[in-house]
Design a protein around this motif. Structure first.
Motif, PDB file in Angstrom:
ATOM      1  N   ASP A  90     -73.589  67.312-112.614  1.00 38.84           N
ATOM      2  CA  ASP A  90     -74.547  67.836-111.889  1.00 38.84           C
ATOM      3  C   ASP A  90     -74.414  67.644-110.266  1.00 38.84           C
ATOM      4  O   ASP A  90     -75.001  68.223-109.349  1.00 38.84           O
ATOM      5  N   ILE A  91     -73.254  66.987-110.214  1.00 34.57           N
ATOM      6  CA  ILE A  91     -72.709  66.823-108.736  1.00 34.57           C
ATOM      7  C   ILE A  91     -71.847  68.175-108.628  1.00 34.57           C
ATOM      8  O   ILE A  91     -70.740  68.075-109.011  1.00 34.57           O
ATOM      9  N   LEU A  92     -72.079  68.952-107.694  1.00 34.56           N
ATOM     10  CA  LEU A  92     -71.375  70.465-107.597  1.00 34.56           C
ATOM     11  C   LEU A  92     -70.039  69.861-106.983  1.00 34.56           C
ATOM     12  O   LEU A  92     -70.147  70.033-105.625  1.00 34.56           O
ATOM     13  N   LYS A  93     -68.972  69.406-107.339  1.00 36.11           N
ATOM     14  CA  LYS A  93     -67.824  69.341-106.695  1.00 36.11           C
ATOM     15  C   LYS A  93     -66.522  69.946-107.789  1.00 36.11           C
ATOM     16  O   LYS A  93     -66.764  69.668-108.978  1.00 36.11           O
ATOM     17  N   PRO A  94     -65.733  70.665-107.291  1.00 34.33           N
ATOM     18  CA  PRO A  94     -65.133  70.791-105.813  1.00 34.33           C
ATOM     19  C   PRO A  94     -66.212  71.772-104.972  1.00 34.33           C
ATOM     20  O   PRO A  94     -66.992  72.569-105.808  1.00 34.33           O
ATOM     21  N   ASP A  95     -66.031  71.740-103.686  1.00 34.02           N
ATOM     22  CA  ASP A  95     -66.663  72.620-102.797  1.00 34.02           C
ATOM     23  C   ASP A  95     -66.106  74.033-102.867  1.00 34.02           C
ATOM     24  O   ASP A  95     -66.901  75.080-102.874  1.00 34.02           O
ATOM     25  N   LEU A  96     -64.912  74.124-103.117  1.00 32.32           N
ATOM     26  CA  LEU A  96     -63.973  75.408-102.954  1.00 32.32           C
ATOM     27  C   LEU A  96     -62.464  74.803-103.273  1.00 32.32           C
ATOM     28  O   LEU A  96     -62.169  73.932-103.639  1.00 32.32           O
ATOM     29  N   THR A  97     -61.996  75.988-103.459  1.00 33.28           N
ATOM     30  CA  THR A  97     -60.305  76.113-103.887  1.00 33.28           C
ATOM     31  C   THR A  97     -59.369  76.573-102.788  1.00 33.28           C
ATOM     32  O   THR A  97     -60.039  77.308-101.859  1.00 33.28           O
ATOM     33  N   ALA A  98     -58.039  76.021-102.619  1.00 34.20           N
ATOM     34  CA  ALA A  98     -57.203  76.435-101.643  1.00 34.20           C
ATOM     35  C   ALA A  98     -55.831  76.568-102.395  1.00 34.20           C
ATOM     36  O   ALA A  98     -55.722  76.046-103.612  1.00 34.20           O
ATOM     37  N   PRO A  99     -54.830  77.127-101.827  1.00 36.22           N
ATOM     38  CA  PRO A  99     -53.597  77.289-102.244  1.00 36.22           C
ATOM     39  C   PRO A  99     -52.872  75.935-102.537  1.00 36.22           C
ATOM     40  O   PRO A  99     -53.085  74.889-101.583  1.00 36.22           O
ATOM     41  N   ALA A 100     -52.632  75.778-103.928  1.00 30.93           N
ATOM     42  CA  ALA A 100     -52.107  74.280-104.197  1.00 30.93           C
ATOM     43  C   ALA A 100     -50.989  74.357-105.378  1.00 30.93           C
ATOM     44  O   ALA A 100     -50.492  73.170-105.677  1.00 30.93           O
ATOM     45  N   VAL A 101     -50.578  75.460-105.770  1.00 26.51           N
ATOM     46  CA  VAL A 101     -49.437  75.507-106.839  1.00 26.51           C
ATOM     47  C   VAL A 101     -48.374  76.030-106.218  1.00 26.51           C
ATOM     48  O   VAL A 101     -48.169  77.175-105.481  1.00 26.51           O
ATOM     49  N   VAL A 102     -47.269  75.357-106.177  1.00 24.91           N
ATOM     50  CA  VAL A 102     -45.793  75.908-105.882  1.00 24.91           C
ATOM     51  C   VAL A 102     -45.702  76.200-104.344  1.00 24.91           C
ATOM     52  O   VAL A 102     -45.529  77.317-103.814  1.00 24.91           O
ATOM     53  N   ILE A 103     -46.172  74.953-103.580  1.00 24.43           N
ATOM     54  CA  ILE A 103     -46.283  75.128-102.075  1.00 24.43           C
ATOM     55  C   ILE A 103     -45.137  74.591-101.634  1.00 24.43           C
ATOM     56  O   ILE A 103     -44.613  73.472-101.565  1.00 24.43           O
ATOM     57  N   LEU A 104     -44.599  75.389-100.502  1.00 27.27           N
ATOM     58  CA  LEU A 104     -43.343  74.749 -99.832  1.00 27.27           C
ATOM     59  C   LEU A 104     -43.868  73.753 -98.680  1.00 27.27           C
ATOM     60  O   LEU A 104     -44.533  74.344 -97.882  1.00 27.27           O
ATOM     61  N   ALA A 105     -43.372  72.454 -98.950  1.00 31.27           N
ATOM     62  CA  ALA A 105     -44.384  71.764 -97.853  1.00 31.27           C
ATOM     63  C   ALA A 105     -42.953  70.725 -97.324  1.00 31.27           C
ATOM     64  O   ALA A 105     -41.830  70.602 -97.933  1.00 31.27           O
TER      65      ALA A 105
END
Length: 285
Positions: A90-105
């Motif tokens: 009942d703890i609402l996590k995560p808050d939202l999503t962001a780009p995270a797959v196959v990222i040039l870093a």
């Protein structure tokens, strides 16, 4: 041919020039290995293993890759810090999503490309996936919003990110729906001008909205909910006369759900901004 119990260290140390691996691991992300590798599921891997053991002249054919547009994107993948919370759902996590797959870093020149000792490749950039990639995206967007609104609190920035997030499809994303991916996928452009924000003060998260759009504006409420839920908002219209003005409202939820959890949304709309807040209803056990 080997089972993927390691990251390729064994075949590298054995002097191999490539590797065919089989495993039951994640299928929605690419991995980096110290040698050229084909990463297969157990069934396909087993078939190849039988073929290799059936002849001394095993051959392969490499076909041209196909480029496919993923029409289901964006969606939450199987491996990052997705919900529901394993300790208390009942703890609402995560808050939202962001780009995270196959990222040039950015990547340290001290570390090998694959992270495996013996891999002599060194590059300033690498392809990475996971929550560690989503975090800098969210942080960067938060800093971007702060550059437009220096006086906004962390809570106001978080609210702007969540209420303007792109809603993900329950059908194509997860049976856990918003418990898995939160308010949706962040939208930097919309988040700069959210219209309204939920700002936290001493009372902490009272649903009191602060006008950050224009001096004179009127927001109409809209409820998106399954038929079994009856949701009322009082008042149904919020009229702001100045920037920074705060107005409160009350949400009442009634009804019975035939499953453990149900999802709904409250949207405040002034014709320009659509300020969306999620509503999650749990069935009493």
């Amino acid at each position: 041919m080997c089972s993927c119990g390691n990251a390729g260290e064994t075949t590298l140390s054995a002097g191999a020039v490539g590797n065919v691996m089989q495993d039951t691991g994640f299928k929605d992300v690419a991995f980096s290995f110290p040698l050229p590798a084909s990463y297969l599921g157990v069934n396909d891997g087993s078939s190849i293993s039988k073929y290799m053991n059936s002849t001394r002249n095993a051959t392969t054919t490499t076909l041209k890759s196909n480029v496919v547009k993923d029409t289901l994107a964006p969606y939450v993948v199987s491996f990052p810090s997705r919900g529901p919370n394993p300790i208390t759902s009942d703890i609402l996590k995560p808050d939202l999503t962001a780009p995270a797959v196959v990222i040039l870093a950015a990547w340290s020149l001290v570390s090998p490309v694959s992270g495996v000792k013996g891999d002599n490749r060194r590059v300033p950039f690498n392809i990475l996936s996971g929550t560690s990639m989503a975090c800098p995206h969210a942080t960067g967007v938060a800093a971007y919003i702060k550059s437009f609104h220096p006086s906004w609190s962390p809570a106001a920035i978080k609210s702007a990110l969540m209420t303007t997030a792109f809603p993900l499809s329950v059908k194509t994303n997860s049976t856990d729906a918003e418990i898995a991916y939160g308010a949706g996928h962040l939208d930097p452009i919309k988040a700069v001008n959210p219209g309204l924000v939920d700002d936290a003060d001493a009372a902490d998260y009272v649903r009191t909205l602060t006008n950050v759009g224009s001096a004179g504006c009127t927001y109409n409420s809209r409820i998106i909910a399954p038929r079994e839920l009856h949701i009322q908002v009082e008042p149904t219209i919020l009229s702001f006369t100045s920037l920074g003005q705060k107005l409160s409202f009350v949400v009442k939820v009634e009804g019975k759900i035939g499953k453990t959890i149900a999802f709904a949304s409250l949207v405040w709309d002034d014709g320009i901004h659509q300020v969306r807040s999620r509503i999650v209803v749990y069935a009493l056990s």
